[in-house]
Design a protein around this motif. Structure first.
Motif, PDB file in Angstrom:
ATOM      1  N   GLU A 112       0.852  -1.189   0.000  1.00 62.48           N
ATOM      2  CA  GLU A 112       0.000   0.000   0.000  1.00 62.48           C
ATOM      3  C   GLU A 112       0.889   1.242   0.000  1.00 62.48           C
ATOM      4  O   GLU A 112       1.700   1.436   0.909  1.00 62.48           O
ATOM      5  CB  GLU A 112      -0.904   0.024   1.229  1.00 62.48           C
ATOM      6  CG  GLU A 112      -1.920  -1.113   1.263  1.00 62.48           C
ATOM      7  CD  GLU A 112      -2.818  -1.011   2.480  1.00 62.48           C
ATOM      8  OE1 GLU A 112      -3.463   0.045   2.663  1.00 62.48           O
ATOM      9  OE2 GLU A 112      -2.855  -1.979   3.269  1.00 62.48           O
ATOM     10  N   ASP A 113       0.724   2.060  -1.019  1.00 60.77           N
ATOM     11  CA  ASP A 113       1.485   3.307  -1.140  1.00 60.77           C
ATOM     12  C   ASP A 113       0.615   4.450  -0.622  1.00 60.77           C
ATOM     13  O   ASP A 113      -0.320   4.884  -1.290  1.00 60.77           O
ATOM     14  CB  ASP A 113       1.866   3.531  -2.601  1.00 60.77           C
ATOM     15  CG  ASP A 113       2.591   4.855  -2.819  1.00 60.77           C
ATOM     16  OD1 ASP A 113       2.991   5.489  -1.818  1.00 60.77           O
ATOM     17  OD2 ASP A 113       2.737   5.249  -3.989  1.00 60.77           O
ATOM     18  N   ASP A 114       0.936   4.941   0.572  1.00 59.73           N
ATOM     19  CA  ASP A 114       0.174   6.040   1.180  1.00 59.73           C
ATOM     20  C   ASP A 114       1.029   7.310   1.195  1.00 59.73           C
ATOM     21  O   ASP A 114       1.224   7.935   2.233  1.00 59.73           O
ATOM     22  CB  ASP A 114      -0.273   5.662   2.593  1.00 59.73           C
ATOM     23  CG  ASP A 114      -1.254   6.676   3.184  1.00 59.73           C
ATOM     24  OD1 ASP A 114      -1.996   7.311   2.404  1.00 59.73           O
ATOM     25  OD2 ASP A 114      -1.273   6.841   4.418  1.00 59.73           O
ATOM     26  N   HIS A 115       1.526   7.693   0.010  1.00 58.10           N
ATOM     27  CA  HIS A 115       2.408   8.858  -0.063  1.00 58.10           C
ATOM     28  C   HIS A 115       1.671  10.162   0.244  1.00 58.10           C
ATOM     29  O   HIS A 115       2.296  11.187   0.497  1.00 58.10           O
ATOM     30  CB  HIS A 115       3.060   8.953  -1.450  1.00 58.10           C
ATOM     31  CG  HIS A 115       2.102   9.327  -2.537  1.00 58.10           C
ATOM     32  ND1 HIS A 115       1.439   8.397  -3.288  1.00 58.10           N
ATOM     33  CD2 HIS A 115       1.682  10.538  -2.981  1.00 58.10           C
ATOM     34  CE1 HIS A 115       0.657   9.007  -4.153  1.00 58.10           C
ATOM     35  NE2 HIS A 115       0.771  10.308  -3.995  1.00 58.10           N
ATOM     36  N   GLY A 116       0.330  10.127   0.230  1.00 56.24           N
ATOM     37  CA  GLY A 116      -0.444  11.325   0.538  1.00 56.24           C
ATOM     38  C   GLY A 116      -0.543  11.616   2.027  1.00 56.24           C
ATOM     39  O   GLY A 116      -1.067  12.675   2.415  1.00 56.24           O
ATOM     40  N   HIS A 117      -0.045  10.706   2.849  1.00 54.12           N
ATOM     41  CA  HIS A 117      -0.089  10.921   4.296  1.00 54.12           C
ATOM     42  C   HIS A 117       0.565  12.258   4.647  1.00 54.12           C
ATOM     43  O   HIS A 117       1.663  12.556   4.204  1.00 54.12           O
ATOM     44  CB  HIS A 117       0.650   9.780   5.003  1.00 54.12           C
ATOM     45  CG  HIS A 117       0.792   9.966   6.479  1.00 54.12           C
ATOM     46  ND1 HIS A 117      -0.241   9.801   7.345  1.00 54.12           N
ATOM     47  CD2 HIS A 117       1.861  10.319   7.225  1.00 54.12           C
ATOM     48  CE1 HIS A 117       0.169  10.027   8.578  1.00 54.12           C
ATOM     49  NE2 HIS A 117       1.453  10.352   8.532  1.00 54.12           N
ATOM     50  N   GLY A 118      -0.127  13.054   5.418  1.00 53.68           N
ATOM     51  CA  GLY A 118       0.422  14.331   5.849  1.00 53.68           C
ATOM     52  C   GLY A 118       0.000  15.521   5.014  1.00 53.68           C
ATOM     53  O   GLY A 118       0.294  16.660   5.379  1.00 53.68           O
TER      54      GLY A 118
END
Length: 442
Positions: free
Chosen positions: A259-265
């Motif tokens: 799971e790529d959650d690069h949008g975190h933050g």
């Protein structure tokens, strides 16, 4: 044969090498169809199995793609040529909306965090690889989002982490289920690793369960899903879609889930995990790039003990560790909320919504549920991009992000003010003509 390029060789390695030489020299152009196995075997006087082995070598090296009865073709670009080299020139009068960067005005001042990080004792050989402060913050974040417990690995950005995770489980020739349209850098990475992308269609809520099920049924050994701020479409998993995807994954417990959650933050959509659906090997990756700045090459990942253990062990054998100065800097930015998520996410949402609203008012279909970009389906990318440049706008060609999905263009809205969105929508409506509707996302 093949437009004057005579194929030769008696062994599989010789045939493969000769075809690859033709690709490297430019004598075999991207997209060129290779002869059917039996036809080439007859031409060369060899067993069809020899040609099949040659084609398999080329596929594993990322030189060709094979599609069953549709035959084999030279890949559209060499495996080591990044898609971001497909760029539209930016003339002096034009505004560049193609890069996908965060708004520099919303990135935090790094000086205080760097100064605080530099006050710590020097890190020497033999020191633990992960900074305790960053480890605590990452563990708390993953736990708060309902993820199963697991060890943490620190690497140099999302793509670096994903590459290391894929390398722990897969071998050349394996297929990886990926979103289509999807992240161009990932689509480039897979053939460079000798892996094959298996396209999965998506809509605004994320990958379509039936399309993911089909890719897994056809043998994909791993799946990469973007949780939020999907690049290029802005899709974000909803609770209902995540539940449906977990049901699909539960039928394939041996598949590696990333799971790529690069949008975190920097997004305000809730996170809906897929991990825990029964996948024995899994990882969730979060990056500092979008929230704190792309030059902070750092990501945190949690996963099952074996997968993360392999990643950490391989990292120690190569790079050793990610700089603790960077780790402590990111931890300080995270701890002090140097880029307040609510404020940053609200600004990005307002800018996306402004363009989406202006486009909708003109009858233009567009997508952008979260993140920094809006995806606009178009009938023809080349003509749409060229016409936009003439009106002072540079967008990213959808070819960077597509495998089989319909044409589109990606517009980065991270720094686009509402007044500019109105003018851009008017220009895009003029470019697309009456109705302004292109092909759909799925």
């Amino acid at each position: 044969m093949l437009g004057g390029y005579p194929l030769k060789g008696r062994r599989a390695s010789e045939i493969a090498a000769h075809i690859e030489q033709g690709v490297s020299s430019g004598q075999l152009a991207p997209g060129t169809a290779l002869p059917p196995l039996r036809d080439l075997a007859t031409e060369l006087g060899v067993n069809p199995n020899t040609v099949a082995a040659a084609y398999r070598l080329l596929r594993d090296r990322g030189v060709i793609e094979t599609a069953g009865r549709k035959g084999s073709r030279i890949l559209p670009r060499p495996a080591l040529t990044p898609r971001d080299q497909i760029r539209v020139p930016v003339p002096p009068h034009a505004r560049d909306l193609s890069a996908g960067n965060p708004d520099p005005a919303l990135l935090p001042d790094l000086a205080p965090a760097l100064a605080e990080a530099a006050r710590a004792e020097p890190v020497l050989y033999g020191h633990p690889a992960v900074d305790p402060g960053l480890l605590a913050l990452a563990c708390a974040s993953f736990e708060a989002d309902g993820l199963p417990g697991g060890p943490i690995a620190i690497a140099s950005g999302s793509l670096d982490t994903i590459e290391r995770i894929l390398g722990t489980r897969l071998r050349p020739g394996d297929a990886v289920a990926v979103e289509d349209p999807g992240w161009g850098s990932l689509l480039d990475l897979l053939p460079a690793m000798g892996l094959r992308p298996a396209p999965v269609r998506l809509d605004d809520e994320g990958p379509l369960p039936d399309s993911l099920a089909a890719a897994l049924a056809e043998g994909a050994r791993a799946v990469v899903v973007t949780s939020r701020a999907q690049n290029p479409t802005g899709a974000a998993l909803t609770a209902a879609r995540a539940e449906a995807l977990r049901a699909v994954l539960a039928e394939h417990p041996g598949v590696l889930l990333i799971e790529d959650d690069h949008g975190h933050g920097m997004v305000d959509q809730p996170y809906h995990p897929l991990a825990g659906a029964g996948s024995r090997h899994w990882a969730v990756v979060r990056s500092a790039a979008k929230a704190y700045g792309p030059d902070l090459r750092l990501s945190v990942a949690v996963g099952d003990e074996d997968t993360i253990g392999r990643v950490s062990g391989r990292l120690r054998l190569g790079a050793g560790w990610v700089s603790h100065l960077l780790q402590r800097t990111v931890a300080e930015l995270w701890r002090t909320d140097a880029a307040p998520v609510a404020r940053v996410a609200a600004v990005y949402r307002a800018r996306r919504d402004a363009l989406l609203g202006e486009l909708a008012a003109r009858g233009i279909e567009a997508h952008g549920e979260s993140g920094l970009n809006v995806w606009v389906p178009v009938p023809d990318e080349t003509s749409a991009l060229a016409a936009l440049v003439q009106r002072g706008w540079v967008a990213a060609p959808g070819a960077r992000y597509r495998i089989q999905s319909p044409p589109g263009i990606r517009i980065t809205t991270a720094g686009l003010e509402p007044a500019d969105a109105r003018q851009l929508a008017e220009d895009l409506a003029a470019v697309l003509g009456a109705g302004g509707v292109g092909s759909r996302l799925v």
